[in-house]
Motif scaffolding. Sequence first.
Motif, mmCIF file in Angstrom:
data_model
loop_
_atom_site.group_PDB
_atom_site.id
_atom_site.type_symbol
_atom_site.label_atom_id
_atom_site.label_comp_id
_atom_site.label_asym_id
_atom_site.label_seq_id
_atom_site.Cartn_x
_atom_site.Cartn_y
_atom_site.Cartn_z
ATOM 1 N N GLY A 88 -9.489 -3.560 -4.810
ATOM 2 C CA GLY A 88 -8.157 -3.418 -5.490
ATOM 3 C C GLY A 88 -7.764 -4.252 -6.585
ATOM 4 O O GLY A 88 -7.452 -3.792 -7.750
ATOM 5 N N ARG A 89 -8.023 -5.339 -6.520
ATOM 6 C CA ARG A 89 -7.961 -6.426 -7.590
ATOM 7 C C ARG A 89 -8.795 -6.027 -8.612
ATOM 8 O O ARG A 89 -8.198 -6.315 -9.906
ATOM 9 C CB ARG A 89 -8.325 -7.891 -6.820
ATOM 10 N N GLN A 136 1.073 -1.244 0.107
ATOM 11 C CA GLN A 136 -0.005 -0.102 -0.064
ATOM 12 C C GLN A 136 1.000 1.118 0.237
ATOM 13 O O GLN A 136 1.908 1.264 0.527
ATOM 14 C CB GLN A 136 -0.858 -0.018 1.361
HETATM 15 N N1 EPU Z 1 -4.602 -6.786 -5.356
HETATM 16 C C1 EPU Z 1 -4.420 -6.734 -6.915
HETATM 17 N N2 EPU Z 1 -4.029 -5.518 -7.229
HETATM 18 C C2 EPU Z 1 -4.015 -4.298 -6.580
HETATM 19 C C3 EPU Z 1 -4.257 -4.264 -5.212
HETATM 20 C C4 EPU Z 1 -4.697 -5.697 -4.755
HETATM 21 O O1 EPU Z 1 -4.359 -7.821 -7.442
HETATM 22 O O2 EPU Z 1 -3.726 -3.259 -6.871
HETATM 23 C C5 EPU Z 1 -4.923 -8.116 -4.883
HETATM 24 C C6 EPU Z 1 -3.833 -8.690 -3.943
HETATM 25 O O3 EPU Z 1 -2.772 -9.066 -4.613
HETATM 26 C C7 EPU Z 1 -4.845 -9.677 -3.160
HETATM 27 C C8 EPU Z 1 -6.211 -8.985 -3.214
HETATM 28 O O4 EPU Z 1 -6.028 -7.978 -4.084
HETATM 29 O O5 EPU Z 1 -4.750 -10.860 -3.607
HETATM 30 C C9 EPU Z 1 -6.281 -8.198 -1.768
HETATM 31 O O6 EPU Z 1 -5.672 -7.092 -1.753
HETATM 32 P P1 EPU Z 1 -5.107 -6.597 0.030
HETATM 33 O O7 EPU Z 1 -4.574 -7.841 0.614
HETATM 34 O O8 EPU Z 1 -4.164 -5.630 -0.251
HETATM 35 O O9 EPU Z 1 -6.288 -6.341 0.750
HETATM 36 P P2 EPU Z 1 -7.462 -5.299 0.188
HETATM 37 O O10 EPU Z 1 -8.754 -6.200 0.254
HETATM 38 O O11 EPU Z 1 -7.221 -4.563 -1.169
HETATM 39 C C10 EPU Z 1 -8.280 -4.856 2.750
HETATM 40 C C11 EPU Z 1 -8.632 -3.242 2.966
HETATM 41 C C12 EPU Z 1 -7.365 -2.592 3.570
HETATM 42 C C13 EPU Z 1 -6.608 -3.224 4.722
HETATM 43 C C14 EPU Z 1 -6.054 -4.645 3.934
HETATM 44 C C15 EPU Z 1 -5.151 -5.470 4.797
HETATM 45 C C16 EPU Z 1 -10.657 -2.436 2.355
HETATM 46 C C17 EPU Z 1 -11.260 -1.879 1.251
HETATM 47 N N3 EPU Z 1 -9.333 -2.656 2.095
HETATM 48 O O12 EPU Z 1 -7.449 -4.106 1.479
HETATM 49 O O13 EPU Z 1 -7.942 -1.533 4.228
HETATM 50 O O14 EPU Z 1 -5.548 -2.477 4.964
HETATM 51 O O15 EPU Z 1 -7.341 -5.225 3.448
HETATM 52 O O16 EPU Z 1 -5.929 -6.104 5.708
HETATM 53 O O17 EPU Z 1 -11.314 -3.210 2.990
HETATM 54 C C18 EPU Z 1 -8.807 0.836 4.247
HETATM 55 O O18 EPU Z 1 -9.947 0.329 4.319
HETATM 56 O O19 EPU Z 1 -8.778 2.066 3.959
HETATM 57 C C19 EPU Z 1 -7.650 0.040 3.954
HETATM 58 C C20 EPU Z 1 -6.694 0.312 3.368
#
Ligand code: EPU
Length: 293
Positions: free
Chosen positions: A230-231, A210
């Motif tokens: 994000g994905r 991040q």
């Molecule tokens: N991924 C991608 N490309 C991207 C981003 C993510 O392919 O650009 C893939 C990652 O490789 C992974 C999956 O998507 O396989 C999930 O990504 P990640 O683990 O980064 O978690 P996230 O679901 O994108 C959530 C929360 C974050 C929190 C992280 C870690 C939400 C919207 N986001 O992100 O919270 O820090 O999990 O637990 O719920 C927030 O709410 O502001 C935030 C940053």
Amino acid sequence: MGLEFISNPSLSKRTSLRLGGTAEVEVVVRDKQDLEALSHFLSKHPMRSFVIGEGSNLLARDGQLDLALIRAETPPGPERVEKIDDTLIVRCGAGQRLPGLLGWAQMAGLSGLEGLTGIPGSVGGGVAMNAGSYGTEVGSLVTRVRLWTPTHGLVWLDREQCEFAYRHFSTTVSMPDSLIWEVELALKEADPKKIRTTMQTNYVKKKATQPVTAKTAGCVFKNPENDSAGRLLDTAGMKGVRLGDMLFSDIHANFLVNKGHGTCSDALELIELAQTTVKDKFGVTLELEVITL
Ligand code: EPU
């Protein structure tokens, strides 16, 4: 002490995304004796009000906003209030910074908050959004919350009267125009070194995935059920898409980054583009997580 009034407070100076225009006024509350005066002010000035916290999950509009910002610089804390077996109840003012609470808990050997490492913002904001990461949500640790409303004054609500869900906090009793004043959390005694190691590991992981040091408002969209915004945004090609000084991060596609002179109107245009693109490609409607002021 009395309330402090700041005219035309700049939202770009008060939000982590570093953009937006100016509000009408910022009212700073430093002591609970001042809440009576706040109630009086709000009844005399019937404009929209918003508790600003550390401004870390906000997208503030450009120009002049008909808005009163409320900043609760609540008394010092955190402090231990009760020990039940190996569980410590910790009380903390909502205006404290969440990273500060984590640092204090680590030194005090109190475990539970480690997953929240790297989340900016205030403790009150963390409760209001039920902030979470790496399997920990603020709400899961909360034992009670003290809210203030102009009509009820200060009221402690037990855990059973609080409803926490994914990035959501509400109460079972009606508390209109409430401000979170302080909160109590249940933490567990543990080895401070172990807590520090877990926090460091989480921070390293977060920094690798991040844009933690860039000007952002955290994740822009909520995750749809069983998927990651994000994905979806990444697969749809939104990484690096730029308008003016605003762009979707190259590190994580669910973060909008302000490269310097970004505007809210550019951010909103990018948000609309992202929503349309993801809807067209995957049939999924992305909902905003950031609060638009
Ligand atoms: N991924 C991608 N490309 C991207 C981003 C993510 O392919 O650009 C893939 C990652 O490789 C992974 C999956 O998507 O396989 C999930 O990504 P990640 O683990 O980064 O978690 P996230 O679901 O994108 C959530 C929360 C974050 C929190 C992280 C870690 C939400 C919207 N986001 O992100 O919270 O820090 O999990 O637990 O719920 C927030 O709410 O502001 C935030 C940053």
